[in-house]
Design an enzyme around this catalytic site. Structure first.
Site, PDB file in Angstrom:
ATOM      1  N   SER A 179      32.622  36.708  41.610  1.00 56.63           N
ATOM      2  CA  SER A 179      34.039  36.965  41.420  1.00 56.63           C
ATOM      3  C   SER A 179      34.354  38.459  41.556  1.00 56.63           C
ATOM      4  O   SER A 179      34.106  39.043  42.593  1.00 56.63           O
ATOM      5  CB  SER A 179      34.486  36.405  40.064  1.00 56.63           C
ATOM      6  OG  SER A 179      35.885  36.373  39.964  1.00 56.63           O
ATOM      7  N   ASP A 383      36.187  25.879  45.212  1.00 55.06           N
ATOM      8  CA  ASP A 383      36.912  26.962  44.533  1.00 55.06           C
ATOM      9  C   ASP A 383      38.152  27.342  45.323  1.00 55.06           C
ATOM     10  O   ASP A 383      38.067  27.618  46.520  1.00 55.06           O
ATOM     11  CB  ASP A 383      35.992  28.174  44.386  1.00 55.06           C
ATOM     12  CG  ASP A 383      36.707  29.391  43.825  1.00 55.06           C
ATOM     13  OD1 ASP A 383      37.631  29.204  43.009  1.00 55.06           O
ATOM     14  OD2 ASP A 383      36.334  30.515  44.194  1.00 55.06           O
ATOM     15  N   HIS A 440      33.818  27.796  41.589  1.00 54.98           N
ATOM     16  CA  HIS A 440      33.820  29.254  41.503  1.00 54.98           C
ATOM     17  C   HIS A 440      32.550  29.769  40.829  1.00 54.98           C
ATOM     18  O   HIS A 440      32.008  30.795  41.199  1.00 54.98           O
ATOM     19  CB  HIS A 440      35.054  29.711  40.724  1.00 54.98           C
ATOM     20  CG  HIS A 440      35.353  31.164  40.872  1.00 54.98           C
ATOM     21  ND1 HIS A 440      36.024  31.683  41.958  1.00 54.98           N
ATOM     22  CD2 HIS A 440      35.072  32.220  40.079  1.00 54.98           C
ATOM     23  CE1 HIS A 440      36.142  32.995  41.815  1.00 54.98           C
ATOM     24  NE2 HIS A 440      35.575  33.341  40.681  1.00 54.98           N
TER      25      HIS A 440
END
EC number: 3.4.16.-
Length: 473
Positions: A179, A383, A440
């Site tokens: 991320s 994601d 994710h």
């Protein structure tokens, strides 16, 4: 009396020898985690504690380190950082995704993660920057921070951490995360390579960078989200066409207000109202409780949309409850300054720069590759926050900028006789891979496939393009 004196001398000699033997191992005895509350019996060692990165300011970062399960004398060292920005790598990576333990349902014990990445490497998790988790500063102004100071502090952290663990100085070092670590990790790698180029003494033995679902370039990652929504039947043709025609993502920034048209903002707001009420953005196939780490991604999404979103926190309580138990903090040598707030997955005191989210990471990734350091970008294909489509496009653009040829054509990779995802390699140094069925947080959603990908990465192996059994389990 002579006998008593001899025994006393003998005992003293044993103590000295044991101490010498211990320090010869190159590990800090004071940071040894003897056993965590509710922990199953394991055969590897754990360490946790603080590293001062600025003594004058009283700024210290908290770490958690676990040895590899097997062959610890030869395994590499892997650093993992979670994103946010401002979220805990210990609550996230270490105890939700890829570390050796998960908290049990009541939040008072631990269970073994059979797919922990310490099967392939030593693991180091750091709560960074100061203000995250148990990391702290005695100067409140330090909590106003951004990418540059975060990278600088992490460089100092690693230099001083290796003084605690001198035996590991020469180990292969891999930098990983997910991320917003798409900003943390490249800038740290860049700082490390710069340090190496100027150092006449110790040099980091950096061997590779791998980042999952990373924020790399906002003007590519943002439109990919809406393309993902449309391609998965989550928004209408009309809404998709409005976003495509009205939103100039080349001029789209994190800082509020967005430098985009009213029509664009209205279309984005309508999309968010549709999606967030009914669908988990971080795994569009998931309709059940999600882990505490979702808070870090919520921050990233809020920075992009400036909208309020609901979070399913049912699993957050387990981590938060466990890490706020006094006996857990004592076992981890944590919270030594008795912070005036409880441990939480994401910081409530940090004021991280929104503007830094706009920094283009591709030039930094290019410098890393030009230093012959391999980079893997991997993406869970469910994601929508940082979708694989944007990452794949950015990796291709980076390869073109480097004049890299395709060295492994795009195709399926396999794990346990099933398609694990799809991958492509450029110039033998740049790899993009999807992880099928992952979200994710790839190691949480697909732990076995994630471990296989990670084991291949640290072993210098390409992902298998056939159905042969995996070698990491």
């Amino acid at each position: 009396m002579a006998s008593v004196s001899w025994r006393a001398v003998a005992v003293a000699m044993v103590v000295v020898l044991l101490s010498l033997q211990w320090f010869a191992k190159g590990y800090p005895e004071e940071d040894l985690v003897v056993r965590l509350p509710g922990q199953p019996t394991v055969g590897f060692k754990q360490y946790a504690g603080y590293v001062d990165v600025d003594v004058k300011a009283g700024r210290s970062l908290f770490y958690y380190y676990v040895e590899a399960v097997k062959q610890p004398d030869s395994k590499p060292l892997t650093l993992w950082l979670n994103g946010g920005p401002g979220c805990s790598s210990i609550g996230g990576g270490a105890f939700t995704e890829l570390g050796p333990f998960y908290p049990t349902g009541d939040g008072r014990g631990l269970r073994v993660n059979s797919m922990s990445w310490n099967k392939a490497s030593h693991l180091l998790f750091v709560e960074s920057p100061a203000g995250v988790g148990w990391s702290y500063s005695n100067k409140s102004s330090d909590y106003n921070t951004g990418d540059k100071s975060t990278a600088n502090d992490m460089l100092v952290f690693l230099l001083r951490w290796f003084e605690k663990f001198p035996k590991l100085k020469s180990r292969d070092l891999f930098l990983t995360g997910e991320s917003y670590a798409g900003h943390y990790i490249p800038q740290l790698a860049d700082a490390i390579l710069s340090y190496n180029s100027h150092s006449s003494g110790f040099k980091f033995n950096i061997k590779g960078v791998a980042i999952g679902n990373p924020l790399l370039k906002l003007d590519r990652d943002s439109p990919a989200t809406y393309e993902f929504f449309w391609s998965h039947g989550m928004i209408s043709d009309e809404l998709k066409l409005t976003i495509t025609s009205q939103c100039d993502f080349d001029d789209y920034t994190f800082a509020s207000p967005h430098n985009v048209s009213t029509a664009c903002n209205e279309a984005i707001s309508e999309t968010e109202n549709i999606i967030t009420e009914y669908v988990n953005n971080y795994d569009v196939l998931l309709d059940v409780c999600y882990p505490s780490i979702v808070q870090q991604e919520l921050r990233l999404k809020k920075m992009a949309t400036k909208m309020s979103m609901g979070v399913d926190v049912c699993m957050t309580y387990e981590r938060r409850f466990y890490f706020n138990l006094p006996e857990v903090q004592k076992a981890l040598h944590a919270n030594r300054t008795h912070l005036p707030y409880s441990w939480s997955m994401c910081s409530g005191v940090l004021n991280y720069s929104d503007i830094d989210g706009n920094i283009d990471m591709l030039p930094i990734l290019k410098r890393i590759i030009l230093n012959k350091t391999p980079i893997w970008i991997f993406s869970g294909d469910q994601d929508s926050v940082v979708p694989f489509g944007g990452s794949r496009t950015l990796v291709r653009e980076l390869a073109q900028d480097l004049n890299f040829k395709t060295t492994v054509p795009y195709g399926a990779w396999f794990h346990k006789s099933q398609v694990g995802g799809w991958a492509i390699e450029y110039g033998k140094l740049l790899t993009f891979a999807t992880v099928r069925g992952a979200a994710h947080m790839v190691p949480y959603a697909q732990p076995s496939r994630a471990l296989h990908l990670f084991s291949s990465f640290v072993s210098g192996r390409r992902l298998p393009n056939n159905t042969h059994s995996s070698t990491d389990e």
